[in-house]
Design a protein around this motif. Structure first.
Motif, PDB file in Angstrom:
ATOM      1  N   PHE A  79       0.802  -1.241   0.000  1.00  0.00           N
ATOM      2  CA  PHE A  79       0.000   0.000   0.000  1.00  0.00           C
ATOM      3  C   PHE A  79       0.830   1.284   0.000  1.00  0.00           C
ATOM      4  O   PHE A  79       0.323   2.354  -0.267  1.00  0.00           O
ATOM      5  CB  PHE A  79      -0.897   0.038   1.249  1.00  0.00           C
ATOM      6  N   HIS A  80       2.088   1.178   0.364  1.00  0.00           N
ATOM      7  CA  HIS A  80       2.923   2.377   0.522  1.00  0.00           C
ATOM      8  C   HIS A  80       4.212   2.153  -0.258  1.00  0.00           C
ATOM      9  O   HIS A  80       4.560   1.016  -0.534  1.00  0.00           O
ATOM     10  CB  HIS A  80       3.249   2.597   2.011  1.00  0.00           C
ATOM     11  N   PRO A  81       4.953   3.234  -0.548  1.00  0.00           N
ATOM     12  CA  PRO A  81       6.213   3.012  -1.257  1.00  0.00           C
ATOM     13  C   PRO A  81       7.198   2.185  -0.418  1.00  0.00           C
ATOM     14  O   PRO A  81       7.089   2.129   0.808  1.00  0.00           O
ATOM     15  CB  PRO A  81       6.743   4.427  -1.509  1.00  0.00           C
ATOM     16  N   SER A  82       8.116   1.569  -1.106  1.00  0.00           N
ATOM     17  CA  SER A  82       9.119   0.736  -0.439  1.00  0.00           C
ATOM     18  C   SER A  82      10.261   1.605   0.090  1.00  0.00           C
ATOM     19  O   SER A  82      10.624   2.616  -0.524  1.00  0.00           O
ATOM     20  CB  SER A  82       9.676  -0.258  -1.453  1.00  0.00           C
ATOM     21  N   ILE A  83      10.872   1.169   1.183  1.00  0.00           N
ATOM     22  CA  ILE A  83      12.061   1.891   1.682  1.00  0.00           C
ATOM     23  C   ILE A  83      13.173   1.891   0.629  1.00  0.00           C
ATOM     24  O   ILE A  83      14.013   2.785   0.631  1.00  0.00           O
ATOM     25  CB  ILE A  83      12.611   1.281   2.996  1.00  0.00           C
ATOM     26  N   TYR A  84      13.137   0.899  -0.279  1.00  0.00           N
ATOM     27  CA  TYR A  84      14.211   0.833  -1.284  1.00  0.00           C
ATOM     28  C   TYR A  84      14.179   2.030  -2.236  1.00  0.00           C
ATOM     29  O   TYR A  84      15.176   2.315  -2.878  1.00  0.00           O
ATOM     30  CB  TYR A  84      14.124  -0.474  -2.080  1.00  0.00           C
ATOM     31  N   THR A  85      13.026   2.726  -2.301  1.00  0.00           N
ATOM     32  CA  THR A  85      12.976   3.914  -3.163  1.00  0.00           C
ATOM     33  C   THR A  85      13.821   5.047  -2.569  1.00  0.00           C
ATOM     34  O   THR A  85      14.099   6.034  -3.232  1.00  0.00           O
ATOM     35  CB  THR A  85      11.521   4.416  -3.350  1.00  0.00           C
ATOM     36  N   LEU A  86      14.194   4.896  -1.268  1.00  0.00           N
ATOM     37  CA  LEU A  86      14.982   5.942  -0.597  1.00  0.00           C
ATOM     38  C   LEU A  86      16.468   5.581  -0.552  1.00  0.00           C
ATOM     39  O   LEU A  86      17.273   6.338  -0.009  1.00  0.00           O
ATOM     40  CB  LEU A  86      14.481   6.124   0.843  1.00  0.00           C
ATOM     41  N   LEU A  87      16.807   4.412  -1.080  1.00  0.00           N
ATOM     42  CA  LEU A  87      18.180   3.892  -0.954  1.00  0.00           C
ATOM     43  C   LEU A  87      18.804   3.725  -2.333  1.00  0.00           C
ATOM     44  O   LEU A  87      18.081   3.588  -3.331  1.00  0.00           O
ATOM     45  CB  LEU A  87      18.128   2.535  -0.236  1.00  0.00           C
ATOM     46  N   PRO A  88      20.146   3.732  -2.410  1.00  0.00           N
ATOM     47  CA  PRO A  88      20.774   3.552  -3.720  1.00  0.00           C
ATOM     48  C   PRO A  88      20.346   2.221  -4.357  1.00  0.00           C
ATOM     49  O   PRO A  88      20.173   1.229  -3.647  1.00  0.00           O
ATOM     50  CB  PRO A  88      22.278   3.528  -3.395  1.00  0.00           C
ATOM     51  N   GLN A  89      20.203   2.235  -5.666  1.00  0.00           N
ATOM     52  CA  GLN A  89      19.776   1.029  -6.395  1.00  0.00           C
ATOM     53  C   GLN A  89      20.715  -0.160  -6.130  1.00  0.00           C
ATOM     54  O   GLN A  89      20.303  -1.317  -6.107  1.00  0.00           O
ATOM     55  CB  GLN A  89      19.728   1.354  -7.903  1.00  0.00           C
ATOM     56  N   GLN A  90      21.989   0.151  -5.869  1.00  0.00           N
ATOM     57  CA  GLN A  90      22.981  -0.913  -5.612  1.00  0.00           C
ATOM     58  C   GLN A  90      22.544  -1.811  -4.448  1.00  0.00           C
ATOM     59  O   GLN A  90      22.875  -2.981  -4.414  1.00  0.00           O
ATOM     60  CB  GLN A  90      24.351  -0.311  -5.240  1.00  0.00           C
TER      61      GLN A  90
END
Ligand code: URA
Length: 239
Positions: A79-90
């Protein structure tokens, strides 16, 4: 290690992606471009740049993240964005995962790693690692609530009472609560079972490691050997 393999291990994409990146002149060490994907480089203490950004080679990754509210810890959130959207793609590329999870509306200290053993040890309730939360309630914290939490409360599906490891009043509507299990929605369920509720939840410590004041919400930081030693140092939090 060959340059393309080293970059792949650090999450810069597939071997083919890394080869292309190196051939494009985007990989350098101390500012000196290395455009041979098969050049052998030592990884000990290695620092390098990719497209001008500095990185250090890390055989395994350990980091802390200050989780903001409104993000899910899953890579495939519901339902909400993932924390990974706030972290480097690596980080997603090299399968760095949260050590346990915080609810979408919980803020605070989240450890992350790609070391399976580390994740297991630090998320397992069996190790009884203290995790400290600041719990904001919507009503005045009563003595009875604190007593109930310390004595142990009954949670659905749990055969035994679950007791707070530590619990103290921090303000009229604020508790400092330490638990050592890692059960689903544990703090919220404990508060309700104890006769209270949670208006806001923030984790400020895991083991001996505290969330630093200067790490803003959404920010992350590598865990260096000193941080890992502090994490494992339970003197003062477990006695
Ligand atoms: N307990 C909860 O209820 N929620 C969290 O996010 C963490 C602990």
């Amino acid at each position: 290690m060959k340059t393309e393999r080293m970059l792949q291990s650090q999450g810069f994409g597939s071997r083919k992606d890394c080869r292309a990146l190196i051939r494009a002149g985007l990989f350098s060490i101390d500012g000196v471009v290395i455009d041979d994907p098969f050049a052998e480089i030592p990884t000990t203490e290695l620092r390098f740049e990719v497209d001008g950004e500095s990185w250090r080679y890390r055989e395994q990754a350990y980091l802390m993240f200050h989780k903001p509210a409104g993000y899910e810890c899953s890579r495939k959130p519901t339902f909400h964005p993932s924390i990974y959207t706030l972290l480097p793609q690596q980080f997603a590329n090299r399968d760095i995962q949260p050590v346990g999870r915080l609810d979408q509306d919980t803020t605070g200290l989240l450890l992350m790693s790609d070391d399976g053993q580390f994740i297991h040890v630090w998320s397992s309730g069996k190790k009884r690692i203290p995790k400290e939360y600041l719990v904001q309630t919507s009503e005045t914290v009563s003595d009875e609530l604190i007593a109930n939490l310390l004595a142990g409360v009954k949670l659905d599906d749990e055969p035994e009472l679950i007791a707070a490891f530590a619990c103290s009043r921090e303000g009229d509507r604020m508790l400092r609560l330490t638990v050592t299990e890692g059960k689903y929605h544990q703090v919220k369920r404990m508060l309700v079972a104890g006769g209270g509720n949670v208006a806001k939840l923030h984790r400020n410590r895991v083991g001996g490691l505290e969330l630093p004041d200067d790490l803003p919400e959404g920010g992350w930081r590598w865990l260096e050997p000193g941080d890992l030693a502090r994490l494992a140092d339970l003197r003062g939090v477990a006695d």
